[in-house]
Write an enzyme that holds these catalytic residues in place. Structure first.
Site, PDB file in Angstrom:
ATOM      1  N   THR A  88       1.506  -1.995  -5.471  1.00 31.80           N
ATOM      2  CA  THR A  88       0.454  -3.013  -5.695  1.00 31.80           C
ATOM      3  C   THR A  88      -0.811  -2.539  -4.980  1.00 31.80           C
ATOM      4  O   THR A  88      -1.579  -1.786  -5.553  1.00 31.80           O
ATOM      5  CB  THR A  88       0.886  -4.415  -5.221  1.00 31.80           C
ATOM      6  OG1 THR A  88       1.254  -4.369  -3.847  1.00 31.80           O
ATOM      7  CG2 THR A  88       2.046  -4.925  -6.047  1.00 31.80           C
ATOM      8  N   LYS A  97       7.516   0.257  -1.286  1.00 34.35           N
ATOM      9  CA  LYS A  97       6.135  -0.162  -1.482  1.00 34.35           C
ATOM     10  C   LYS A  97       5.795  -1.189  -0.410  1.00 34.35           C
ATOM     11  O   LYS A  97       6.660  -1.855   0.158  1.00 34.35           O
ATOM     12  CB  LYS A  97       5.903  -0.749  -2.876  1.00 34.35           C
ATOM     13  CG  LYS A  97       6.644  -1.986  -3.139  1.00 34.35           C
ATOM     14  CD  LYS A  97       5.897  -3.292  -3.325  1.00 34.35           C
ATOM     15  CE  LYS A  97       4.471  -3.293  -3.021  1.00 34.35           C
ATOM     16  NZ  LYS A  97       3.981  -4.721  -2.929  1.00 34.35           N
ATOM     17  N   THR A 116       4.510  -8.271  -0.017  1.00 35.55           N
ATOM     18  CA  THR A 116       5.809  -7.676  -0.023  1.00 35.55           C
ATOM     19  C   THR A 116       5.980  -6.247   0.359  1.00 35.55           C
ATOM     20  O   THR A 116       5.294  -5.357  -0.115  1.00 35.55           O
ATOM     21  CB  THR A 116       6.434  -7.775  -1.425  1.00 35.55           C
ATOM     22  OG1 THR A 116       6.285  -9.064  -1.888  1.00 35.55           O
ATOM     23  CG2 THR A 116       7.864  -7.369  -1.384  1.00 35.55           C
ATOM     24  N   GLU A 133      -2.894  -1.717   5.539  1.00 37.02           N
ATOM     25  CA  GLU A 133      -4.189  -2.135   5.018  1.00 37.02           C
ATOM     26  C   GLU A 133      -5.301  -1.753   5.987  1.00 37.02           C
ATOM     27  O   GLU A 133      -5.350  -2.239   7.111  1.00 37.02           O
ATOM     28  CB  GLU A 133      -4.192  -3.633   4.772  1.00 37.02           C
ATOM     29  CG  GLU A 133      -3.276  -3.996   3.623  1.00 37.02           C
ATOM     30  CD  GLU A 133      -3.159  -5.492   3.428  1.00 37.02           C
ATOM     31  OE1 GLU A 133      -3.077  -5.899   2.267  1.00 37.02           O
ATOM     32  OE2 GLU A 133      -3.158  -6.226   4.416  1.00 37.02           O
ATOM     33  N   ASN A 140      -8.325  -8.150   3.040  1.00 34.58           N
ATOM     34  CA  ASN A 140      -7.672  -9.455   3.043  1.00 34.58           C
ATOM     35  C   ASN A 140      -8.620 -10.610   2.782  1.00 34.58           C
ATOM     36  O   ASN A 140      -8.198 -11.702   2.426  1.00 34.58           O
ATOM     37  CB  ASN A 140      -6.902  -9.651   4.342  1.00 34.58           C
ATOM     38  CG  ASN A 140      -5.624  -8.846   4.306  1.00 34.58           C
ATOM     39  OD1 ASN A 140      -4.759  -9.101   3.488  1.00 34.58           O
ATOM     40  ND2 ASN A 140      -5.542  -7.833   5.152  1.00 34.58           N
TER      41      ASN A 140
END
Lengths: 403, 403
Positions: free
Chosen positions: B153, B179, B190, B274, B398
């Site tokens: 994703t 992932k 996830t 991230e 985010n």
């Protein structure tokens, strides 16, 4: 950028308590950075300190002096935290108390030291010593605004508040100042708050009332979950009004005022949180007990994902539910949870509320102040946590700070 | 930007396990987003799921199906998490299992569903149904790379790893994909990982070995402390090699391989965290027990102040000590703590190390990979937590995600 926070333009004196500030040049240039407070000869003083095991030298010394006897003087510097400085730091804190004792004609144990600023650098004791005579000479009762200014570090707004309380035997005043912009930034570290009153209260009762008030205010705010090496909250009661709290109703009135004063100061710290663009109350209802309501409120208030969504004004209710879900509550049924934001029902029965629209959510999240109400539907207990969002500026401030 | 992470160019097949991917158009266009795995007729399957009480519909259904009997098929979609979708979401997950059962000629309970993607949106079941015949027809054993790509994703790098283990009775293969880019982003939520082996292991032993391995790998990584609604880790043993783990030494060899495979996949998730610009091991030694070593490692690894300092390559040891100090360890003496970063001694005896220089600290913190070793000097227990820094990009990703 502080969220709907204005500096007070007036902070009334508290009879019996005198203050003085000066520019000692510890780190800052062209501004006051040293504060001396005289709580008065008959003062009762209660103080609460950081629970962090890595506590600063002045915290260790202040705790000792408080236990030793009759404190009267407070000596506070901004710009240097005197933390992570080992035995030399403790000696430095003691040296400033000794110097203040000489100038104020007091036992060094009557002096409580406080420091806020950069960690790991030696405190320049001689600068404090040199400034003390002038500081002592300048003591006066109407210097609360100057005092609030002298203890600021990364704060963008001066923080102060006041209350007047009519009791059976007369009227008393409560005035307080605070600094901090984040519950911690261990560089320009620290939440500090100093509250004075002219009520006559013995120190045991003062401590009890302060513990009660702090639980719903300073202990209920968070910017980033980190706690400081130097945090301290001090309440001084000069007794100069001669008004005591013997009657239970008077005690209650005093507590209500102390409570709301503490909450105003604590909220001010969050509103001026590092990089804050939103002021947020996370109100958890329907907990089985206060401790589980608190756990949920804290998990939501500290979630980086919730806080970045708040920064983006993004009605991202999935993140709120995910934080609720990982708070570690036993036998928890997410299917009963209801969430409203500024009155808009967003989640019911653990999923998107039937009447919820993205447009309504976006309107609710666009506000600068948000009440996120989470009903767990398990009991009657409540807890409110005060927090702010997580912005680019938080990263910038904390990444760039030392450079 | 991932930290020193390259996609594998080759992932060897695992005899007995077949995979197939296709573009069902659930959210993404022009890429595969649906994966079907056939673990084989005699497969043993062990699975671990998120502990978040707000768990997604597929997690509920997969748990049920796993308990009910003999799972063989895994159906995974990217782009939609089917979380926060209530009873309709559970019905949707069941419907996809029923559809897969029809196409694969299997009991619906033999199918385990997994979803990752946006929370709170209904899963388009018909798109999955329509894709299944083609998906089934495409099953082959050399599709691990395509499978890894189909479940991505917000990942920026495909994550996969493999091991070959020589055992008494022959050689077996372990191949896995994962992932996740952050332990959670509840939108493109996830962490998912699927590991296959052709060893012959019963499901009870497989579960035991997996629990052991996960404790030192997937449970030891953190990006932001948030846990997902959809996290799942699945290990499939096809038995096709006929090689079993009866001998204790073989079991040990298998566990070492599974351990290091899990750690490689878990590290890959942090390296692709991230906004990550640094990969950091927080290694706590000298704890009285593993649990306190873990508590300290987690507190440091999650501290926003430590993580922003890491982003800035700022040797801000005060923040590390402050995080150690608030980890809540009983009778803790900060005066004994020693900290080294990439071999440079920064803190000794709870303060700045005598030989430490800012220049040496800056060199150590400038590296893209950091080992922060914290010695508590209380005992022999150790714990390592894997994390990344906290950058502008974390906030950007985010805050902007849904828009």
């Amino acid at each position: 950028m502080a969220v709907a926070l204005q500096a007070p333009t007036r902070l009334p004196p508290v009879p019996g308590i005198r203050l003085s500030t000066c520019a000692a040049g510890i780190r800052y240039r062209g501004r006051d950075d040293l504060l001396l407070i005289d709580a008065g000869q008959d003062a009762a003083i209660a103080a609460l300190f950081t629970t962090n095991a890595f506590c600063a030298a002045p915290v260790q010394v202040a705790r000792e002096h408080l236990a030793a006897g009759a404190p009267r003087w407070l000596l506070i510097n901004a710009g240097n935290a005197n933390a992570g400085t080992g035995p030399a730091g403790v000696a430095a804190a003691r040296a400033t108390c000794a110097a203040a004792g000489r100038v104020c004609d007091a036992d060094p144990h009557a002096v409580l030291p406080f420091s806020t600023g950069v960690i790991g650098e030696p405190l320049p004791v001689s600068l404090v010593e040199d400034a003390l005579p002038c500081l002592y000479a300048g003591l006066r009762d109407d210097a609360w605004l100057a005092a609030g200014r002298a203890i600021m570090t990364t704060d963008t707004v001066l923080k102060g508040a006041t209350r007047t309380v009519r009791l059976a035997a007369g009227t008393i005043t409560l005035t307080g100042i605070a600094k901090g912009s984040g519950m911690i930034h261990p560089d320009m570290a620290t939440m500090l708050a100093f509250i004075g009153t002219d009520a006559r209260i013995d120190s045991a009762l003062l401590r009890e009332l302060l513990l009660d008030a702090v639980d719903r205010s300073f202990n209920a705010v968070t910017v980033d979950g980190d706690t400081s090496t130097n945090d301290a909250l001090v309440c001084m009661a000069s007794g100069a009004s001669g008004v005591d709290l013997a009657a239970p109703a008077d005690r209650e009135r005093f507590l209500v005022a102390l409570d709301s004063l503490c909450l105003e100061l604590a909220e001010a710290i969050v509103r001026d949180g590092e990089g804050a663009t939103k002021f947020v109350r996370v109100i958890v209802r329907g907990g089985r007990d206060r401790s589980e309501a608190r756990r949920v409120a804290e998990t939501v208030a500290l979630s980086p994902l919730v806080k970045t969504a708040l920064f983006a004004s993004d009605p991202n209710w999935g993140r709120i539910l995910a934080a609720v879900g990982r708070a570690g509550i036993e036998t928890f049924l997410i299917e009963r949870v209801r969430v409203t934001v500024n009155g808009v029902e967003i989640v019911s029965a653990g999923g998107r509320a039937p009447d919820y629209t993205e447009a309504a959510g976006q309107r609710a999240f666009a506000a600068a102040e948000l009440d996120i109400v989470i009903d767990l539907a398990r009991g009657d207990a409540e807890y409110t946590k005060y927090t702010c969002d997580f912005s680019y500026d938080y990263v910038r401030i904390n990444a760039d700070y030392r450079s």
